[in-house]
Design an enzyme around this catalytic site. Structure first.
Site, PDB file in Angstrom:
ATOM      1  CB  SER A  19      -0.898   0.016   1.230  1.00 48.11           C
ATOM      2  OG  SER A  19      -0.126   0.287   2.383  1.00 48.11           O
ATOM      3  CD  GLU A  22       3.902  -3.003  -7.863  1.00 53.57           C
ATOM      4  OE1 GLU A  22       4.310  -4.148  -8.043  1.00 53.57           O
ATOM      5  OE2 GLU A  22       2.685  -2.739  -7.682  1.00 53.57           O
ATOM      6  CB  CYS A  70      -0.528  -3.614  -8.356  1.00 54.35           C
ATOM      7  SG  CYS A  70       0.444  -4.818  -9.252  1.00 54.35           S
ATOM      8  CD  GLU A 100      -4.678   0.586  -5.664  1.00 52.42           C
ATOM      9  OE1 GLU A 100      -3.750   1.296  -5.214  1.00 52.42           O
ATOM     10  OE2 GLU A 100      -4.524  -0.595  -6.022  1.00 52.42           O
TER      11      GLU A 100
END
Lengths: 499, 499
Positions: free
Chosen positions: A205, A228, A265, A357
């Site tokens: 996250s 990432e 992702c 997101e």
């Protein structure tokens, strides 16, 4: 440094540090063979590992078997990369007494391993981004000892995988300490602060990744940290694409959003479609055919339920496929995909509610008018993303399309044409990264063989006798790696490439 | 954001941001021609620029003319690098329906410019590490607009150089805003925090570099920051080397320490020599022949005087060549080289006083006994360095020597054999970097053509039609850049390299 009954963090860091020099000195064929042996050992234990993973993550057997295969192929690709040696970026300036700035010495440069790498495993790929995943494979290939901070979502799988990997490496003659596991958040943070750790990697996250990146940057001696983090992966469908293959886009979208319960992702979070697209029935039909899928854990399920409720309640949001989310008596969350639609104007007005997101199987259709200047609007809505996708007509080539592609290139690590961003190929040209907050450091990738570059640094030898040079820099080239020469007497830019 | 009468920081950042896309889109021959035009313009103004620099820095005309030539050669090398195109690292995966993990799409990856780069200029190289120096050349070559934060040590030179560079770029058709100057510490910090700035570079002290690196890391969207900070550049002389060429080592050392009044990041700060070396007379003679040299500014002169006094007063320190330091009536500091000696035991005991970098013409001989285990001791004394140098016998190849070289490789960006670390060649294989605190980020170099890599990030195109691909990724390869292919049907590691 904290120590638990089962984990002696100091001993783990010491073992990794002690392994660094001998592991870096292994020759490429030995190191590649050891990495291939890891792949074979994981394949040999596939039934056992997949069964544990199914129980711990709720992901399907088919998905998990595919993911394990992917992880093993990934290991073999990195083994090939090690043997090839191109990743070493060997550059040789031949001595040049007549160089324009005065006599030039013999200088030879290549990339060497950084030392122990701490890899924070992800929850959503228990194989491919976890203990034996891409970050571990890349670091081992680079010649760096690996310490994995296992994810709490699959503890038994992490422990068993680490056992198998460490045993395979030991059997292949690699030094003690080359692969170790730690568990626990505090332990991971303590290890990241340890001066013997020379680089970090992470998949997860934005808040967790940011916290860890800050720790890496604040150390007395800062280290590179490759996190990432988050991505909403916008997709843009042109009128021509809609007319050519609207139904295929509708079903492709649902498949991409629903796969692995949207816990990817690269899940497409926003799909820009021309207003009046008429895709609702096809999307609703495709979504209705998707069976319930268990989410990875209760925290993720609860987070998804909250975000989904907020999105459904936002002004202007229309439900195309409602989907569902429920908790069973064991606390597991079960979901089917939700697809909603909103006008571009309402998305802009409701950006505070809508733009973050949503980790799970939900995607937002953004309906735009023919005259919307998407190239101008996109930068006002989105920060960096792992991917951006364009569905254009087969031979479409409008200035507006080109402008959109240019803007997306500035905001993403990978720009797709047709297709869907989920399902990242593991290949030499893959780029899985992107500007903040897609990553904490977008100089490299976390998927594909270029990922090896994250764990290397350059060193040059000047005026060294052949016998004191490391193998890749010797004129005799015993490892047969690609060497690029800047010959004496020519322009000092690149001369001939030679292998 | 602060604004002064002469500097509108917001307008500067806006102009750089507006220039980013058109500058990135320039084709390599245009960009290279513009960079060559900058070199020609600087050469055309050499008399004027060198005169200003002499007055502002106290460096000699010969040194400054050489440095300007070096800067212009550097610009031309980067122009060659742009045209060559190898720096783009083009990778092409051909689509492969039979790939082991399922059909593989066509993926093409290359490196694109990051956007506006903020370059903090150094004091000690008013040409080569300042307004038109290596960082600016590398960023322009990469296709990034440059904002230079000029150094207060040579303000008139900075302003005039920036005028010449900006005019040459404009005359060559490069976009407005591609090269700008800001001055003032607060202004530099404000610019580093500006979201339109996408990378930073710096050459200077550890405290200043650390402060700026922290600012870059703490931004809401962190950016890469390439700081080149402190280095003490240890040198190791073996008994065999001493016997073969002791006098040449003595005079070579003094030349390297005295050059530019020792105000070089690669000045050898510690020279390990066998006890009983007998070099004192040769060193003293060579040092006595060095004329007084003005230091760059009063602050540096005062800092040097303090450090020198502390070192001379430290326990066990013996003066080999006392050297001198004095302030004239204009406040200028004038120096001759100081060489002192200390036993290895006294260095270890006095490490708190002795080990920090002394910026100026002073070097410490460290006298070691035959049985000292240098490979074990070095890591306890030194952190990362830009360079480490070994003077060994012509055919010397003892295990202890090999062990020392291995250890030095872990602590430095460049390992030299014979010779001296000052005078860094600008070539493809040069590495000017090293582990913290030599740099804030040792994934790259700040000298040599590889420095272009700092200002680039990868992006991949998946499944794009030829007409929507950027030129370097097209199969037709209109820029004729090196393209590496992973062909369908083979192992997915590197297949054929092709240009």
């Amino acid at each position: 440094m904290s120590t638990t009954a089962t984990q002696d963090l100091d001993a783990i860091a010491a073992a990794a540090a002690a392994a660094a020099e001998p592991f870096a000195a292994t020759n490429p064929r030995e190191r590649a063979a050891a990495i291939v042996a890891v792949a074979a050992a994981l394949e040999g234990a596939a039934d056992e590992l997949v069964a544990i993973a199914e129980r711990e993550t709720g992901l399907s057997e088919a998905r998990l078997r595919g993911e394990l295969t992917r992880s093993c192929v990934q290991l073999r690709l990195f083994a090939d990369t090690v043997v090839d040696g191109g990743y070493l970026d060997v550059r040789i300036d031949e001595a040049d007494p007549g160089f324009v700035l005065g006599p030039r010495p013999d200088v030879r440069r290549y990339l060497i391993p950084l030392g122990p790498v701490l890899n924070f495993a992800a929850s959503n790929f228990p194989f491919a981004f976890s203990v034996a995943g891409g970050d571990s494979a890349a670091a081992l290939a680079a010649g760096c000892p690996v310490i994995v901070k296992g994810h709490s979502g699959h503890p038994e799988l992490s422990a068993r995988t680490a056992q198998i990997v460490a045993a395979a490496l030991a059997d292949a003659g690699m030094p003690h300490g080359v692969f170790q596991l730690v568990t626990g958040q505090q332990e991971g943070v303590a290890m990241l602060k340890d001066p013997r750790v020379k680089a970090g990697s992470f998949t997860g996250s934005i808040p967790a990744g940011r916290m860890l990146a800050d720790i890496a940057a604040e150390r007395p001696a800062p280290i590179p940290f490759f996190g990432e983090l988050g991505s909403v992966n916008p997709v843009f469908v042109t009128r021509a694409a809609l007319e050519e293959r609207g139904d295929a886009i509708a079903t492709g979208l649902v498949t991409s959003v629903a796969g692995s319960a949207g816990q990817l992702c690269t899940k497409p979070g926003f799909v820009f479609v021309p207003a009046g697209h008429g895709l609702d029935p096809a999307i609703a039909d495709a979504a209705a055919a998707v069976p319930e899928h268990r989410m990875l854990n209760q925290r993720i399920a609860a987070g998804f339920a909250d975000r989904r409720a907020a999105i459904l309640a936002a002004p202007g949001v229309r439900v195309v496929a409602a989907g569902s989310v429920r908790l069973d008596q064991d606390g597991h969350g079960w979901v089917t995909p939700s697809i909603v639609a909103v006008s571009l104007a309402d998305l802009i007005a409701g950006r505070a509610e809508l733009l973050d997101e949503c980790f799970g199987p939900l995607s937002i259709l953004v309906e735009y008018d023919e005259d919307a200047d998407l190239a101008a609007i996109v930068p006002t809505l989105f920060e960096g993303n792992l991917t951006a996708t364009v569905h254009a007509g087969d031979s479409e080539d409008a200035p507006a399309l080109r402008a959109l592609v240019r803007v997306l290139t500035g905001h993403a690590g990978r720009v797709l044409f047709g297709g869907w961003p989920t399902g990242v190929a593991v290949t030499p040209a893959m780029q899985h990264g992107g500007p903040w907050p897609a990553t904490t450091n977008d100089s490299s990738t976390s998927v594909g063989t270029a990922a090896i570059g994250r764990f290397l640094r350059p060193v040059a030898y000047q005026g060294a006798a052949e016998h004191l040079l490391p193998a890749p820099l010797r004129s005799a080239n015993p490892w047969n790696v690609p060497q690029r020469f800047a010959p004496a007497g020519e322009s000092a830019s690149w001369g001939s490439a030679s292998r």
